[in-house]
Design a protein around this motif. Structure first.
Motif, PDB file in Angstrom:
ATOM      1  N   GLN A 142       0.834  -1.205   0.000  1.00 16.41           N
ATOM      2  CA  GLN A 142       0.000   0.000   0.000  1.00 16.41           C
ATOM      3  C   GLN A 142       0.869   1.256   0.000  1.00 16.41           C
ATOM      4  N   GLU A 143       1.922   1.255   0.797  1.00 14.51           N
ATOM      5  CA  GLU A 143       2.786   2.423   0.906  1.00 14.51           C
ATOM      6  C   GLU A 143       3.521   2.718  -0.394  1.00 14.51           C
ATOM      7  N   GLU A 144       3.883   1.674  -1.113  1.00 15.13           N
ATOM      8  CA  GLU A 144       4.593   1.852  -2.387  1.00 15.13           C
ATOM      9  C   GLU A 144       3.629   1.944  -3.566  1.00 15.13           C
ATOM     10  N   ARG A 145       2.328   1.952  -3.243  1.00 19.74           N
ATOM     11  CA  ARG A 145       1.299   2.019  -4.285  1.00 19.74           C
ATOM     12  C   ARG A 145       1.476   0.887  -5.303  1.00 19.74           C
ATOM     13  N   PHE A 146       1.884  -0.270  -4.765  1.00 10.51           N
ATOM     14  CA  PHE A 146       2.133  -1.445  -5.595  1.00 10.51           C
ATOM     15  C   PHE A 146       1.067  -2.507  -5.358  1.00 10.51           C
ATOM     16  N   ALA A 186      27.996 -11.083   2.070  1.00 12.56           N
ATOM     17  CA  ALA A 186      28.938 -12.146   1.767  1.00 12.56           C
ATOM     18  C   ALA A 186      30.147 -11.950   2.669  1.00 12.56           C
ATOM     19  N   ASP A 187      30.299 -12.814   3.651  1.00 11.91           N
ATOM     20  CA  ASP A 187      31.388 -12.707   4.633  1.00 11.91           C
ATOM     21  C   ASP A 187      31.407 -11.323   5.267  1.00 11.91           C
ATOM     22  N   ASP A 188      32.465 -10.550   5.049  1.00  9.68           N
ATOM     23  CA  ASP A 188      32.604  -9.250   5.703  1.00  9.68           C
ATOM     24  C   ASP A 188      32.294  -8.079   4.779  1.00  9.68           C
ATOM     25  N   GLN A 189      31.480  -8.329   3.762  1.00 19.01           N
ATOM     26  CA  GLN A 189      31.009  -7.256   2.894  1.00 19.01           C
ATOM     27  C   GLN A 189      29.488  -7.374   2.752  1.00 19.01           C
ATOM     28  N   ALA A 190      28.848  -6.250   2.500  1.00 19.07           N
ATOM     29  CA  ALA A 190      27.389  -6.273   2.351  1.00 19.07           C
ATOM     30  C   ALA A 190      26.921  -5.125   1.476  1.00 19.07           C
ATOM     31  N   LEU A 191      25.883  -5.382   0.714  1.00 18.97           N
ATOM     32  CA  LEU A 191      25.159  -4.347  -0.008  1.00 18.97           C
ATOM     33  C   LEU A 191      23.859  -4.123   0.747  1.00 18.97           C
ATOM     34  N   VAL A 192      23.635  -2.901   1.181  1.00 14.77           N
ATOM     35  CA  VAL A 192      22.445  -2.565   1.961  1.00 14.77           C
ATOM     36  C   VAL A 192      21.565  -1.630   1.140  1.00 14.77           C
ATOM     37  N   ASN A 193      20.384  -2.107   0.793  1.00 15.86           N
ATOM     38  CA  ASN A 193      19.422  -1.319   0.023  1.00 15.86           C
ATOM     39  C   ASN A 193      18.454  -0.658   1.000  1.00 15.86           C
ATOM     40  N   ALA A 194      18.607   0.640   1.207  1.00 14.52           N
ATOM     41  CA  ALA A 194      17.728   1.358   2.130  1.00 14.52           C
ATOM     42  C   ALA A 194      16.320   1.398   1.553  1.00 14.52           C
ATOM     43  N   HIS A 195      15.330   1.484   2.444  1.00 15.40           N
ATOM     44  CA  HIS A 195      13.948   1.609   1.984  1.00 15.40           C
ATOM     45  C   HIS A 195      13.410   2.981   2.356  1.00 15.40           C
ATOM     46  N   VAL A 196      12.725   3.589   1.416  1.00 16.66           N
ATOM     47  CA  VAL A 196      12.173   4.930   1.569  1.00 16.66           C
ATOM     48  C   VAL A 196      10.662   4.835   1.430  1.00 16.66           C
ATOM     49  N   TRP A 197       9.945   5.471   2.355  1.00 18.64           N
ATOM     50  CA  TRP A 197       8.485   5.376   2.326  1.00 18.64           C
ATOM     51  C   TRP A 197       7.943   5.855   0.980  1.00 18.64           C
ATOM     52  N   GLY A 198       7.089   5.020   0.374  1.00 13.11           N
ATOM     53  CA  GLY A 198       6.462   5.382  -0.887  1.00 13.11           C
ATOM     54  C   GLY A 198       7.308   5.159  -2.118  1.00 13.11           C
ATOM     55  N   VAL A 199       8.513   4.618  -1.934  1.00  6.58           N
ATOM     56  CA  VAL A 199       9.430   4.409  -3.071  1.00  6.58           C
ATOM     57  C   VAL A 199       9.753   2.929  -3.183  1.00  6.58           C
ATOM     58  N   ASN A 200       9.665   2.390  -4.386  1.00  6.94           N
ATOM     59  CA  ASN A 200      10.042   1.000  -4.600  1.00  6.94           C
ATOM     60  C   ASN A 200      11.534   0.832  -4.343  1.00  6.94           C
ATOM     61  N   ALA A 201      11.932  -0.350  -3.913  1.00  7.60           N
ATOM     62  CA  ALA A 201      13.329  -0.600  -3.527  1.00  7.60           C
ATOM     63  C   ALA A 201      14.313  -0.268  -4.642  1.00  7.60           C
ATOM     64  N   TYR A 202      13.916  -0.461  -5.891  1.00  9.39           N
ATOM     65  CA  TYR A 202      14.860  -0.195  -6.982  1.00  9.39           C
ATOM     66  C   TYR A 202      15.192   1.290  -7.110  1.00  9.39           C
ATOM     67  N   GLY A 203      14.354   2.153  -6.516  1.00 11.53           N
ATOM     68  CA  GLY A 203      14.617   3.589  -6.591  1.00 11.53           C
ATOM     69  C   GLY A 203      15.256   4.151  -5.337  1.00 11.53           C
ATOM     70  N   ALA A 204      15.596   3.275  -4.382  1.00 12.70           N
ATOM     71  CA  ALA A 204      16.179   3.713  -3.108  1.00 12.70           C
ATOM     72  C   ALA A 204      17.692   3.475  -3.098  1.00 12.70           C
ATOM     73  N   PRO A 205      18.415   4.208  -2.247  1.00 11.39           N
ATOM     74  CA  PRO A 205      19.888   4.125  -2.227  1.00 11.39           C
ATOM     75  C   PRO A 205      20.414   2.765  -1.780  1.00 11.39           C
ATOM     76  N   VAL A 206      21.645   2.501  -2.181  1.00  6.79           N
ATOM     77  CA  VAL A 206      22.364   1.296  -1.767  1.00  6.79           C
ATOM     78  C   VAL A 206      23.748   1.711  -1.297  1.00  6.79           C
ATOM     79  N   TRP A 207      24.154   1.205  -0.123  1.00  7.27           N
ATOM     80  CA  TRP A 207      25.542   1.423   0.260  1.00  7.27           C
ATOM     81  C   TRP A 207      26.262   0.089   0.407  1.00  7.27           C
TER      82      TRP A 207
END
Length: 236
Positions: A142-146, A186-207
């Motif tokens: 509902q929040e992502e209008r999906f 993976a072991d001592d590395q990670a990709l973190v996809n932040a979630h933003v209210w109302g935004v699909n994950a593909y449009g949110a930042p990754v560190w």
């Protein structure tokens, strides 16, 4: 400092200190003693009245964490090869915490083979997917209008991973928690996809994070994964 053309080595030599001290000035926002700064200013031909305020200002600036490898404006900016290369590098552990993330299987059909190979090589592989029947997943839709789309993608993701359910070293669970970040470790590395209210994950930042001695960011996300994992239900 870099804007003036100073390097760590030239500033260390001018100040009469170890280069590691200069790294702490630059990376941690620390400032040398006034006498050290005056010595550096004289050796570099700089005006101490211009140099000293700049160094004092650096003290109040927050340094970028050495745990941060890269920052991407949105997940869509990353080719799937970044995720594949990360998971392929694992020697001990692979952790994936998402609601669905079906983009991985869609863009890389060999994902299950890769995870099976990692498990056979001795890695512990833990996949934690969203429970399509949970209220938290439905609310995210509902929040992502999906709408019901996210629920169907959770079910699709589970179908993608079904063939790994009985593979030794691989464990798959479903969770019904609020997903604040998707985590690909993976072991001592990670990709973190932040979630933003109302935004699909593909449009949110990754560190992209890596564990370093004395750091806490990586461990914060690793512990977050473990906390969700402890509440999740095993898929049989």
């Amino acid at each position: 400092m870099a804007s003036r053309g100073w390097t760590h080595s030239t500033l260390a030599e001018a100040s009469g200190v170890d280069p590691k001290s200069v790294e702490r000035w630059v990376n941690l926002g620390r400032v040398p003693r006034r006498a050290t700064a005056m010595k550096a200013a004289e050796a570099l031909g700089e005006d101490i009245h211009a140099l000293w305020p700049a160094l004092r200002q650096a003290r109040s600036a927050k340094a970028v964490s050495p745990e941060l490898v890269a920052l991407y404006e949105q997940r869509a900016d990353l080719p799937v090869s970044v995720f594949v290369d990360l998971l392929s590098s694992a020697q001990e552990r692979v952790d994936v915490l998402v609601y669905a993330a079906v983009f991985l299987h869609e863009a890389y059909p060999r994902l299950n083979d890769l995870l099976r190979e990692r498990a056979e090589a001795g890695c512990q592989v833990r996949i934690c997917l969203g429970d399509a029947d949970s209220q938290k997943v439905q609310l995210r839709g509902q929040e992502e209008r999906f709408g019901h789309g996210i629920e169907s993608r959770c079910r699709l993701a589970l179908l993608h991973y079904r063939s790994l359910v009985d593979v030794a070293g691989v464990e798959i669970r479903t969770h019904g928690t609020t997903l604040y970040n998707s985590i690909y470790r993976a072991d001592d590395q990670a990709l973190v996809n932040a979630h933003v209210w109302g935004v699909n994950a593909y449009g949110a930042p990754v560190w992209h994070l890596r564990r370093v001695e004395g750091g806490s960011m990586f461990d914060t996300y690793a512990e977050s994964f473990d906390a969700v994992w402890s509440t999740a239900r095993e898929v049989r």
